[in-house]
Design an enzyme around this catalytic site. Structure first.
Site, PDB file in Angstrom:
ATOM      1  N   SER A 238     -25.446  29.827   7.385  1.00  0.00           N
ATOM      2  CA  SER A 238     -24.434  29.241   6.489  1.00  0.00           C
ATOM      3  C   SER A 238     -25.567  28.804   5.845  1.00  0.00           C
ATOM      4  O   SER A 238     -26.139  29.455   4.732  1.00  0.00           O
ATOM      5  CB  SER A 238     -23.917  27.794   7.349  1.00  0.00           C
ATOM      6  N   LYS A 239     -24.354  27.849   4.578  1.00  0.00           N
ATOM      7  CA  LYS A 239     -24.839  28.250   3.319  1.00  0.00           C
ATOM      8  C   LYS A 239     -25.904  27.212   3.300  1.00  0.00           C
ATOM      9  O   LYS A 239     -27.409  27.746   2.077  1.00  0.00           O
ATOM     10  CB  LYS A 239     -23.794  26.962   2.771  1.00  0.00           C
ATOM     11  N   ARG A 240     -25.812  26.693   4.407  1.00  0.00           N
ATOM     12  CA  ARG A 240     -27.558  26.243   4.013  1.00  0.00           C
ATOM     13  C   ARG A 240     -28.704  27.077   4.319  1.00  0.00           C
ATOM     14  O   ARG A 240     -29.808  26.122   4.589  1.00  0.00           O
ATOM     15  CB  ARG A 240     -28.043  24.737   5.040  1.00  0.00           C
TER      16      ARG A 240
END
Ligand code: GLU
Length: 467
Positions: A238-240
């Site tokens: 994911s984005k993180r």
């Protein structure tokens, strides 16, 4: 074996992310490997979340990755008439029926089923009513209630689902719009898709889809559900975990060939080989070697692979990828012999094109800015003699080749008794502003006599002023 037909059906609700790109690549490479066909379909029926900007971003990313398509792009929103036809087919054959149960009523059924320990599902109230079309009616699929539905998955083996756990799912909402699983199957049948490679987050949709294929009398495609891409902490990417959008990698200075290589290897293998060209992947890609465990996205590995691809790419092929970075640094760079040479001195020294553009700075600027630590450490009064000697010997040279320059340095080493490093290091800082650079003779040859002499003179002045 008939022609393999694969597809990539993104939902345009955002950019093309790393996992989606890998799915696209698997389908594309499999089609190319088998000399089959690859179809692009935009699944834009969710009109609230779908945007033209996302469609454009997906096209842009596919183009950058070099993924072309033989058919399409199809847009599901332009195909509602086809879906309506297929709803009618299922109604006519008795595989579907109208249902007028309200949403509240269905919710109550689901609660009731859960309260008695069952799976939340529609209880079949309208199944045998033989209702005619009327306002607010949905169309439900008459799902088999006994037996099993099996996915014969190329990657995961057989996955068995109990039909008793499946309910009569909706294929057409009361507003007349068809539902997701239904349109996917209709399209895949109409487009002749016989091989479906997709993320294993779709496994739970597949039994419903298989039931629809059977009800429509269509042959089942081959299914290959590929494990997800995970972050280093083994949770879904994911984005993180960093950048998710494929084109962000382009902007960070990755080559599409490296990205392709990395993404395909992340879930597929061919012995121990890590480095693949596009041609090799086309030659070797197979469904048999898709891995069963999730791929872990590792930025360091991607960087290492990018470095390998940068090194292996001929300058003229690299140039169009590098050019935007050179331009955004403000260099007046052009395709040609000069840039070829610049690339050849840097291509074994950088992991990204962004780094390469930065390292190429001294080749393009008029005045070199010294790195302060380098100047402090290297540009000292004791270099003046050798710098001046060099200037004197270089000025009359007509041949500025590596061989001729080596000779000049050798003479100076003999006259001064200094080692090559002692003479070369101030020259390096004078020419590049830094203590690390490509080979000194190469950069002298590439920069050419006028620039070299000018920069050496500037260094002499700098040292003299510094005192
Ligand atoms: N549109 C779906 C998605 O973007 C893909 C559906 C499929 O592969 O069957 O996840």
């Amino acid at each position: 074996m008939s022609t393999i037909i694969t597809r990539f059906p993104p939902s345009p609700t955002g950019y093309l992310h790393v996992g989606g790109a890998r799915t696209a690549l698997f389908n594309w490479f499999y089609a190319r490997h088998t000399k089959g066909r690859f179809i692009l379909r935009i699944e834009d029926t969710d009109t609230v979340r779908s945007t033209q900007a996302s469609v454009d971003a997906i096209f842009d990313a596919l183009k950058w990755l070099g993924i072309d398509w033989d058919e399409g792009p199809y847009f599901q929103t332009q195909r509602f008439h086809i879906y309506a036809e297929y709803v009618q087919k299922l109604l006519d054959s008795g595989h579907a029926y109208y249902c007028t149960c309200s949403a509240e009523k269905v919710e109550a059924m689901r609660q009731q089923a859960m309260a008695t320990g069952g799976k939340p599902k529609y209880d079949g109230t309208c199944r045998e009513k033989g209702l005619a079309k009327c306002e607010n009616a949905v169309v439900r699929f008459r799902a088999p209630q006994t037996g099993t539905t099996v996915i014969h998955d190329v990657v995961k083996g057989n996955i068995v689902f109990q039909n008793a756990e499946q309910d009569d799912f909706i294929i057409q909402r009361s507003d007349g719009t068809p539902t997701y699983n239904f349109v996917v199957v209709v399209d895949d049948i109409c487009m002749g898709i016989n091989t479906i490679i997709r993320g294993d987050d779709h496994v739970n949709n597949t039994p419903r889809q298989i039931m629809l294929y059977k009800a429509l009398g269509a042959e089942l495609p081959v299914f290959a559900h590929v494990p997800m891409v995970l972050g280093k902490d083994k949770t879904r990417l994911s984005k993180r975990h960093g950048s998710m959008s494929v084109t962000e990698y382009r902007d960070m200075g990755f080559l599409p060939e490296a990205m392709i290589n990395y993404l395909v290897r992340l879930g597929w293998s061919c012995g121990d080989q890590e480095f693949f060209t596009r041609e090799e992947l086309i030659e070797k890609f197979s469904l048999e070697h898709i891995g069963r465990s999730a791929g872990v996205f590792d930025m360091d590995k991607l960087l290492a692979l990018n470095a390998d691809h940068i090194k292996a790419t001929p300058p003229r092929v690299l140039t169009p990828h590098l050019m935007p970075f050179l331009k955004s640094n403000g260099y007046a760079a052009e395709e040609g012999d000069y840039l070829d040479q610049v690339i050849l001195t840097l291509n074994a020294r950088c992991k990204t094109l962004l780094e390469m553009a930065e390292q190429a700075r001294f080749y393009y600027v008029d005045t070199v800015e010294y790195d302060s630590a380098a100047a402090e450490k290297v540009l000292k009064p004791e270099c003046l003699d050798s710098l001046n000697l060099l200037l004197r010997q270089m000025e009359p040279l007509t041949d500025f080749s590596v061989a001729a320059l080596e000779k000049v340095f050798l003479t100076i080493m003999e006259t001064t008794g200094l080692k090559l490093g002692k003479i070369a290091q101030p020259v390096r800082v004078a020419l590049t502003g830094k203590t690390a650079s490509p080979g000194i003779f190469e950069i002298i040859e590439i920069l050419g006599k006028a620039k070299v002499i000018d920069r050496l003179q500037q260094a002499v002045t700098y040292i003299e002023n510094r005192g």
